[in-house]
Scaffold this active site. Structure first.
Site: not given
Ligand code: UGA
Length: 435
Positions: A152, A253-254, A262, A332
């Site tokens: 999730l 997305h840069a 996580c 975090r």
């Molecule tokens: C992430 C994973 O996407 C989930 O599948 C996983 O279950 C979860 O960790 C976990 O291990 O519990 P989450 O930490 O909620 O989920 O956040 P994401 O949506 O993955 O985003 C992570 C980070 O990447 C954010 O800081 C976001 O801004 C950044 N991000 C995301 C980017 O910089 N570029 C992108 O294209 C996508």
């Protein structure tokens, strides 16, 4: 069912299992959290979760407790959902909460039941728990251990739990598989793909997924670094790549890079575990993934300095965003707050605003200054940094800040604003990886 640990993962899982019709008892060692959940209050920001929590408490299907004996007596299936943070000063995962929970639970398990691990753990942890079950639980061999990783995303937790894109279940027996097929019967009936594996593979799937996502983000951010010196546009580059369905546009997305509870700690724990297993070379690329990610934060600080004529000292900087991503109050390893702190250490007068994460930010970063709105944060600012792409910021009319700031300088750290709109309103607009 019982759910051990009611953080982001556990609270959502408990609510969603009750929503599927099960009788659920959630446990946490934090009595205050248990009291808030029992009162129908979600202790963190997660859209859509609170109404479902209330509905299922009212129906009598969902309760919370701090009592392990109550949990052991109640549960046929126990879901292990406690946190596995990064160890202080090390890359490895801190498994103390997992083992404390197991310490408490096992001696109380006197009848057949299933223990389903959902926490993100280094591969090999489930096997250790399997040994402990045989040695420490009175019901020993009558307890099934399965590993059922969770994918999730914060901000979409309810949707991702009720309608997952796949279910992964690591088992050691057909009985374990049958039980989990029964647990997830409503999802399987909706054709959710199910992958049944051994314990090791199930534990690895989770960290492999997060390692891949982190790599994809750092890949595009590495391209952003190259774009910056060639005056190319990483947003267009990413758009062009995304049409190749083998590559795809998601997580491409840069910007300021990844943070949260996580991705950063999971790739580090994965590297640490690979080292223990003697296959550190296989994951040495993750060192680079981590380094690219952290370099984006340094680049943001450099860009701020450049826009402030090489000196940030005593200059006012407004920071839009504190959460590690929008639709979350989780701070975090927040890239936004890291940049805010770095600038403050260089002498800048930093003011932060976030739509949901202010309380958490104030607690963890008390040295920063906060304002109650974007407009208030931007008062007399020499520079505005857009660091978490909340809808409120994406839709903001630049004109509302025009008379408020001292100088119309903005850096879009998430490539989520419309450059033309800001430039038309008289702003000097800069972004990461774009001319
Ligand atoms: C992430 C994973 O996407 C989930 O599948 C996983 O279950 C979860 O960790 C976990 O291990 O519990 P989450 O930490 O909620 O989920 O956040 P994401 O949506 O993955 O985003 C992570 C980070 O990447 C954010 O800081 C976001 O801004 C950044 N991000 C995301 C980017 O910089 N570029 C992108 O294209 C996508």
């Amino acid at each position: 069912m019982t759910v051990l640990g009611t953080g982001y993962l556990g609270a959502t899982h408990a609510v969603c299992m009750a929503e599927l019709g099960y009788d659920v008892l959630g446990l946490d060692v934090d009595a205050e959290k248990v009291a808030r959940l029992s009162a129908g209050e979600v202790p963190f920001y997660e859209p859509g979760l609170e109404p479902l929590l209330r509905k299922n408490i009212e129906s009598g299907r969902l309760r919370f407790t701090t009592s392990y004996p109550e949990v052991a007596g109640f549960g046929d299936v126990h879901f292990l959902c406690v946190g596995t943070p990064q160890k202080a000063g090390e890359y490895a995962a801190d498994l103390r909460y997992v083992h404390r929970c197991i310490d408490e639970l096992l001696p109380l398990l006197t009848r057949p039941c299933t223990l389903a691990g959902k926490s993100t753990v280094p591969v090999g942890t489930a096997e250790r728990i399997a040994d402990r079950i045989v040695n420490e639980a009175p019901a020993g061999n009558e307890i099934e251990l399965v590993w059922n990783p969770e994918f999730l995303r914060e901000g979409f937790a309810v949707e991702d739990t009720l309608h997952p894109d796949r279910l992964v279940i690591g088992v050691t027996s057909t009985r374990g598989e049958e039980i989990m097929r029964a647990v997830y019967a409503p999802m399987l009936a909706a054709d959710t793909p199910l992958v049944v594996t051994d314990l090791a593979t199930a534990q690895l799937v989770k960290v492999a997924a997060n390692a891949f996502l982190a790599t994809k983000i750092s890949f595009i951010n590495a391209m952003a670094e190259v774009c910056e010196v060639t005056h190319a546009d990483v947003k267009k580059l990413s758009e062009a790549l995304s049409h190749d369905t083998r590559i795809g546009g998601r997580f491409l997305h840069a910007g300021l890079g990844f943070g949260g509870g996580c991705l950063p700690k999971d790739i580090r724990a994965f590297m640490a575990r690979a080292g223990e297993l003697g296959v550190d070379q296989a994951l040495s690329f993750l060192t680079e993934v981590d380094a690219i990610n952290l370099r984006r934060r340094a680049r943001m600080v450099d860009l701020a300095r450049e826009l402030l004529d090489d000196s940030v000292r005593h200059r006012r900087v407004a920071i839009l965003g504190a959460a590690f991503k929008p639709d979350s109050d989780d701070i975090r390893d927040s890239p936004a707050l890291d940049v805010a702190s770095r600038l403050q250490r260089l002498g800048a007068l930093v003011t932060v605003y976030d739509p949901a994460a202010m309380d958490n930010a104030r607690t963890m970063y008390p040295h920063l200054t906060y304002a109650p709105s974007a407009v208030a944060a931007a008062g007399d600012a020499d520079l505005v940094l857009h660091l978490t792409e909340w809808q409120e910021f994406r839709e903001m009319d630049p004109a509302v800040l025009n008379g408020v700031v001292a100088h119309r300088n903005i850096v879009d750290g998430r490539n989520a604003l419309d450059p033309q709109r800001w430039r038309d309103a008289g702003w000097h607009y800069r972004a990461l990886g774009r001319p």
